[in-house]
Every structure is written in C-alpha cells, then in structure tokens.
Design an enzyme around this catalytic site. Structure first.
Site: not given
Length: 309
Positions: A15, A91, A169
């Site tokens: 990510i 997040k 997630d």
C-alpha cells in the site's frame, strides 16, 4: 519547521509503494524524504531499519505516515508524537479502540496533527452521493464488499492474525463510506463471522445494522470471491436506487450515471494532511472502527473450512 511538509513512510509494503509514494509526489507542499522498513530498501531515498534509527540518524522530518500492520501502529505513533512529529495513520488506525484515546491526547499535548485516514471517503463519488441522499428518503441499504484475498493481499499473513481484522480490513472501507453518506449514527444489530479453522481472523462476515429510526442496513463481506471484486453500496430510496460502485469511484442515480472517475483517494488524503498540519488540527473519526469492534463483540463465530493462501 520547513514550509514543505517533510514526510517519512514507516512500513514500506504494497500500500505504501502503490498508493502513498505516488500520492505524496502529487501533493503540493509535501515531500517524501525517508523510509523505514525492516526488510525493504527503496531506491533513491534515505532508508532506516526502525523508527528510532530514523529519529536518531535520519534527515529532518516533520511527519510520519504509518503504513505498518495495525498491530504495530500505537507504539510507533506514540513515539513519533513524543518526538514532535505529525502522524498519519493508514486505515484501520489501530487494532483496538482504547489505544486511540492516548494518541489523541498526546497529539493535543504536543500540538501536533493526528490524522486517522479513511481513504475510501475521498473517492470521487462519495461527496456527490452524500449530497444526493440528503434530499432523498432512504428505505434500505445493502453493502456488497467482496474480493479475492489472494489477489488483493498477497503474502499479507498478518491480516488473518489477531488484531489484523481479517475481511474487515477491506470491509472497514465500506463502513467508512456508510458512516460518511448517511445522516444519522449507525449501530450494529447482529453479525455472523466466518473464521477458517486455521486462522485467527474472519474470512467473511454478514452484518445487520440500522440507524436510530430503524433503517435496515445489511453488509456482506467476503475474501473468497474470485474474478472482479464487488465494492458496492446500494441505497434504495423513494425515487429509486442510488448506487455507489467500484469502491466509490462510480455513482448511479437509478440508471443515470452521475460520476465515473479515476482513483484520486490518496492524493486527496495527503492534501488533507498538509492542510491539517498547517492549521494545527487533528482529524480522528473512529465511527468505522467502532462498527468493526461492535461486530466482533456481537458477532456469532462460525467455523468454516481451513484457508490456505
């Protein structure tokens, strides 16, 4: 501090590489100046094995972007705030709700920004959907959030460990959209969580929610979908369905295509981060995380067949 927000990424996984690096490069007033990761060595940037090494020996930085698994974030965020750095939390912002309150207090005490990011809220169709729904009577909401974990989270074994959230997630992205577009607070009423026999995190979940007026909301999360992912939120209204798809990049009002845009979530996140630091503010909305916590608290655990990546 410099007028330029000098950022170090901590945790250089997929990510960070795919989203955070290009987003910072596109953000006026921000620059990536260092990376921290125990394994990966990015080319062309100062590199450090851990946060303490960065803080001790690294270049001058103003902010940390925490892209580690959530189980690690609390201690790293606390250390960064203690060192006088702004902190952006990928997040979910942590593994538990209780660990966020001390971080909020520490950021306030240090006069630094703490930004708990919900990138899906910055998808291009979310704002228009919220405005459209504000003029409608919503009768029912259905969320279908399904993807192939082998494709979207390859090698990320932490996601099925305790505190890794499992299917929540990605599912928390849907909950962040839900809590952004609906006008009232949302509550979990019941949940069924499917746990593979060999894993600590759920691979699928069915959740029943509602607002204070009893609006029926159902969310279906699944990591076992093959083929294209389903990232859809359908709001049935008195004037027909309002549909968010492609994770919030596409909006339809009935059959009319209202928004169909490319992904700009992470550049928008960093523009927000730069603005928050310049204004001396924090942004820590925990509503999506509360819904996940409540799902685990109320959810009935159902064992399913073992899952092998």
């Amino acid at each position: 501090m410099s007028d330029l927000l000098r950022i170090a990424i901590v945790g250089f996984g997929e990510i960070a590489c795919r989203q955070h690096v290009p987003a910072i490069a596109k953000t006026s007033g921000a620059a990536l100046v260092a990376v921290v990761d125990p394994v990966k060595t990015p080319p062309g940037l100062p590199y450090f094995r851990d946060l303490q090494e960065l803080l001790r020996d690294g270049p001058e930085i103003d902010a940390i972007a925490l892209c580690t698994p959530p189980q690690l974030r609390q201690a790293l965020a606390a250390a960064a705030l203690a060192a006088g750095k702004h902190v952006l939390l990928e997040k979910p912002p942590g593994s538990t709700l209780s660990e966020l309150a001390p971080l909020i207090a520490a950021a306030h005490e240090a006069n630094r920004t703490l930004f708990a990011t919900w990138h899906s809220r910055y998808a291009p169709a979310i704002g228009p959907a919220r405005k459209l729904l504000a003029s409608r009577t919503i009768k029912k909401v259905t969320i279908i959030w399904k993807e192939d974990v082998r494709v979207w989270h390859p090698g990320q074994t932490w996601i099925f460990e305790a505190g890794g959230f499992g299917v929540f997630d990605p599912g928390i992205n849907a909950l962040s959209i839900l809590t952004e577009i609906l006008p009232q607070q949302v509550f979990v009423r019941s949940a069924v969580l499917d746990f593979p026999a060999n894993r600590e995190g759920p691979i699928a979940a069915d959740i029943e929610l509602s607002d204070e007026d009893g609006l029926p909301i159902r969310a279906e999360f699944d990591f076992r979908q093959t083929g294209p992912p389903s990232w859809d939120v359908v709001c049935e209204t008195e004037a027909g369905p309002v549909t968010l798809s492609k994770g919030g990049r596409q909006l339809r009002d009935g059959n009319r295509l209202v928004v169909d845009a490319t992904d700009d979530e992470y550049p928008a996140l960093y523009r927000r981060f730069v603005a928050l630091t310049s204004e001396g503010k924090s942004d820590v909305d925990l509503a999506p995380l509360r819904l996940v916590a409540d799902s685990f608290m109320l959810g009935r655990r159902r064992l399913v067949e073992a899952f092998e990546d």
